[in-house]
Design a protein around this motif. Sequence first.
Motif, PDB file in Angstrom:
ATOM      1  N   PHE A   1      34.194 -30.065  81.998  1.00 29.94           N
ATOM      2  CA  PHE A   1      34.888 -31.257  81.576  1.00 29.94           C
ATOM      3  C   PHE A   1      35.534 -30.800  80.315  1.00 29.94           C
ATOM      4  CE2 PHE A   1      31.218 -30.444  78.861  1.00 29.94           C
ATOM      5  CZ  PHE A   1      31.817 -30.903  77.408  1.00 29.94           C
TER       6      PHE A   1
ATOM      7  N   ASP B   1      19.067 -25.744  76.539  1.00 28.11           N
ATOM      8  CA  ASP B   1      20.358 -25.660  77.221  1.00 28.11           C
ATOM      9  C   ASP B   1      20.363 -27.169  78.084  1.00 28.11           C
ATOM     10  OD1 ASP B   1      18.566 -25.458  79.487  1.00 28.11           O
ATOM     11  OD2 ASP B   1      19.417 -23.416  80.074  1.00 28.11           O
TER      12      ASP B   1
ATOM     13  N   PHE C   1      32.416 -25.758  81.578  1.00 27.79           N
ATOM     14  CA  PHE C   1      31.560 -26.767  81.553  1.00 27.79           C
ATOM     15  C   PHE C   1      31.888 -27.744  82.557  1.00 27.79           C
ATOM     16  CE2 PHE C   1      31.752 -24.921  77.212  1.00 27.79           C
ATOM     17  CZ  PHE C   1      30.310 -24.505  77.311  1.00 27.79           C
TER      18      PHE C   1
ATOM     19  N   ASN D   1      23.556 -31.598  76.106  1.00 28.63           N
ATOM     20  CA  ASN D   1      24.973 -31.696  76.678  1.00 28.63           C
ATOM     21  C   ASN D   1      25.950 -31.632  75.336  1.00 28.63           C
ATOM     22  OD1 ASN D   1      24.720 -32.182  79.202  1.00 28.63           O
ATOM     23  ND2 ASN D   1      24.187 -34.363  78.643  1.00 28.63           N
ATOM     24  N   GLY D   2      27.196 -31.206  75.610  1.00 28.09           N
ATOM     25  CA  GLY D   2      28.375 -31.028  74.461  1.00 28.09           C
ATOM     26  C   GLY D   2      28.843 -32.341  74.279  1.00 28.09           C
TER      27      GLY D   2
ATOM     28  N   ARG E   1      14.619 -33.722  90.296  1.00 29.49           N
ATOM     29  CA  ARG E   1      15.255 -33.022  88.987  1.00 29.49           C
ATOM     30  C   ARG E   1      14.431 -33.170  87.890  1.00 29.49           C
ATOM     31  NH1 ARG E   1      20.619 -31.342  86.219  1.00 29.49           N
ATOM     32  NH2 ARG E   1      19.652 -29.699  84.976  1.00 29.49           N
TER      33      ARG E   1
ATOM     34  N   VAL F   1      21.581 -34.006  83.197  1.00 24.58           N
ATOM     35  CA  VAL F   1      20.549 -34.385  82.303  1.00 24.58           C
ATOM     36  C   VAL F   1      21.209 -34.282  80.907  1.00 24.58           C
ATOM     37  CG1 VAL F   1      18.544 -33.293  81.280  1.00 24.58           C
ATOM     38  CG2 VAL F   1      18.824 -33.099  83.663  1.00 24.58           C
TER      39      VAL F   1
ATOM     40  N   ARG G   1      25.363 -22.471  80.295  1.00 21.89           N
ATOM     41  CA  ARG G   1      24.380 -22.919  79.224  1.00 21.89           C
ATOM     42  C   ARG G   1      23.597 -21.629  78.577  1.00 21.89           C
ATOM     43  NH1 ARG G   1      20.868 -25.998  82.136  1.00 21.89           N
ATOM     44  NH2 ARG G   1      22.574 -26.799  83.082  1.00 21.89           N
TER      45      ARG G   1
HETATM   46  C1  LIG Z   1      24.380 -26.771  78.563  1.00 15.17           C
HETATM   47  S1  LIG Z   1      24.439 -27.771  80.284  1.00 15.17           S
HETATM   48  C2  LIG Z   1      23.902 -29.269  79.694  1.00 15.17           C
HETATM   49  C3  LIG Z   1      22.672 -29.841  80.433  1.00 15.17           C
HETATM   50  C4  LIG Z   1      23.371 -30.272  81.842  1.00 15.17           C
HETATM   51  N1  LIG Z   1      23.814 -31.396  81.839  1.00 15.17           N
HETATM   52  C5  LIG Z   1      22.204 -30.431  83.018  1.00 15.17           C
HETATM   53  O1  LIG Z   1      22.235 -31.400  83.923  1.00 15.17           O
HETATM   54  O2  LIG Z   1      21.465 -29.522  83.038  1.00 15.17           O
HETATM   55  C6  LIG Z   1      26.273 -27.718  80.554  1.00 15.17           C
HETATM   56  C7  LIG Z   1      26.707 -28.452  81.599  1.00 15.17           C
HETATM   57  O3  LIG Z   1      26.420 -29.789  81.161  1.00 15.17           O
HETATM   58  C8  LIG Z   1      27.557 -30.757  81.730  1.00 15.17           C
HETATM   59  N2  LIG Z   1      27.991 -31.354  80.451  1.00 15.17           N
HETATM   60  C9  LIG Z   1      27.504 -30.956  79.197  1.00 15.17           C
HETATM   61  N3  LIG Z   1      28.284 -31.871  78.210  1.00 15.17           N
HETATM   62  C10 LIG Z   1      29.135 -32.780  78.977  1.00 15.17           C
HETATM   63  C11 LIG Z   1      29.780 -33.719  78.867  1.00 15.17           C
HETATM   64  N4  LIG Z   1      30.264 -34.091  77.628  1.00 15.17           N
HETATM   65  N5  LIG Z   1      30.585 -34.238  79.635  1.00 15.17           N
HETATM   66  C12 LIG Z   1      30.327 -33.901  80.932  1.00 15.17           C
HETATM   67  N6  LIG Z   1      29.631 -32.915  81.150  1.00 15.17           N
HETATM   68  C13 LIG Z   1      28.884 -32.527  80.264  1.00 15.17           C
HETATM   69  C14 LIG Z   1      28.619 -29.726  82.257  1.00 15.17           C
HETATM   70  O4  LIG Z   1      28.687 -29.750  83.576  1.00 15.17           O
HETATM   71  C15 LIG Z   1      28.169 -28.388  81.537  1.00 15.17           C
HETATM   72  O5  LIG Z   1      28.494 -27.234  82.740  1.00 15.17           O
END
Ligand SMILES: C[S@@+](CC[C@H](N)C(=O)[O-])C[C@H]1O[C@@H](n2cnc3c(N)ncnc32)[C@H](O)[C@@H]1O
Length: 585
Positions: free
Chosen positions: A350, A294, A348, A297-298, A14, A71, A266
């Motif tokens: 979470f 995208d 998401f 993270n949130g 990844r 990520v 995203r």
């Molecule tokens: C916009 S993407 C963020 C990038 C993602 N983490 C990635 O690996 O590509 C949104 C996804 O990231 C994860 N995510 C984002 N913020 C998070 C948080 N605060 N806690 C846990 N998972 C989170 C969730 O699985 C969500 O569906």
Amino acid sequence: MTASSSGTSSLEERQRAIERCIDWVETYGRRRMEDDGSSQDHPHVLKLDRIQFITTTDASTGTDKNATPMVGVFAKDSIRKGDTLVTIPEACVLSESHPLLKDLASVCIDPAMKVYRDNLTAQWKQTSNTRNPWNSFEKDQTQGRVFCQDELRLALQLTLLVYVHRVKASIGGTLGDAATHFKSYLEALPPSYESLIFHWTDEEMEILKGTACHAVSLRLRREVEDNWEQSFASVLLEYLQQKQDKVDSTLLKESYLHAICSIYSRMHSLDSANFASSTVTAETNTRTLCPLVDMINGDKEYSPRCNAHVLQYPGIHVAVQATRDIAKGDEVLFSYGQISNQVFVTKFGFVPLTSTGKPLMDELDVVHVVPPPKLVWEKGDERRWKSLTSDKNKVLEWRHLTEFPPEDGTPFAFMRSTTDMAKVRGSESWRPVYLNNLHLYAMFSLSNDDGAEVVVEPWEPGSIILDMIDYRLEQMPTVTDDLAIASGTNIKTALLCRMLEREILSMWWHAIAKQYECYGETSPTTGKKYLPLRSQKEGCTVCQTAFSCPLKSCTRCKAVFYCGRGCQKEDWKAGHKEACQPVSG
Ligand SMILES: C[S@@+](CC[C@H](N)C(=O)[O-])C[C@H]1O[C@@H](n2cnc3c(N)ncnc32)[C@H](O)[C@@H]1O
């Protein structure tokens, strides 16, 4: 360990895919900007040097070692409020109204697709009163231009679907002949979205029975299935067959889910009027997928703590700006806004740790430590316990619980908060699987040798504890929408833990009621009778959940039993209202 080594390799894969994506945004995006002269006209140029993309397995994936590596985006250096963190050229942004979608959506603009589209529209007109999902295309006179104009759902889902299908079908796991400028971006997406509700396995769903989340996720899955069958399956299967692609319908369905999750989790809403080359003039709020943006993270807390937001520069690019100072090494976080926790769970996987208006258990300002009642275990309790801690629920790796009940008669504690629990364990680093204030009560064994200071307040168990547990159990369905998830765990872990919590509480309830001969007695505080547990076999009248916790009966007729208020309401509306005959006493 095989699990962790395969985890590492997918982590590296990844990371490499993300690096290729960064490279693509820089080279392709810059070239496109230079080609159309936009980089000179605009004060902002493409920037990707202030942040870094770090893959980790533990951020969202909790204890599930095989889960997709997550990520996060981190500041390379300290960043001041108002600074631009990253800019992504418009050419790299996918959007439903963006003409460059043509580039990606070559499959969708194929004239062959028009035939299927027309057939589908005709069918739809005959059979359904619902909104025709293809309506927006009918308005589009320019046939074969952007097939899925204005329909992110369709355009991107179809597109991602085809590509994902090809990725999975191809031996080397690459995009094969699917030539697209967006290849690097698509490859950088996670290979799956285990934490999202659509991807929960049947086994997990089984475990979740009885929670409000179970009902929600069933409904959603059904909607997705319907969508798939009615709008996508026929179109795509025919299309791919015509193209002589190997078609595996199961894979396609999976890919469809993958596409939905990719988009929903995203998507950024941007003002389409600001897309200079946009073909849509009247529409605002176009939904887009912005590579790399995208990956941010949130925030686990609601907005005040978040430190970045998306901006647009007309015709040039999408940018992320710092909304406050960010220290070197800090994670860059977006606010996903004040959306309901149900939406958080769905989109998401979470929910934030803090939320407003959460029903807390403050009324119950009870025990810190309860001396253990002498539990009388029944065979059923033991079996339930075993099923909860068996290998099947790998996600529950809470070793303390496997000691429960301790054979050596070590006392149990009934704790109010994780801080208390950590205190008792005597270690700052110790973390129970389920954390924070929604999981107010948890039980674990107290060992004497970890140096913990425990203040034991003697309590008369019996009715008062039954009331307390009863109250807690009753609250559980109503707080399901307010799940609070500990950092490092995902929603599934939390839900499974909630189930565990429910099971434990009900086991305690039962054991205490038996020990203190409370069955049939009236509670001094609530005036309710302590009734024996409803048998596991019978379960909830509506969802059939065979719970071991005491199910609530209808207060009027006492003839039907529910796992929670959701099911009760549903049954009431579905006809129990008419059927209910009050019984005396
Ligand atoms: C916009 S993407 C963020 C990038 C993602 N983490 C990635 O690996 O590509 C949104 C996804 O990231 C994860 N995510 C984002 N913020 C998070 C948080 N605060 N806690 C846990 N998972 C989170 C969730 O699985 C969500 O569906």
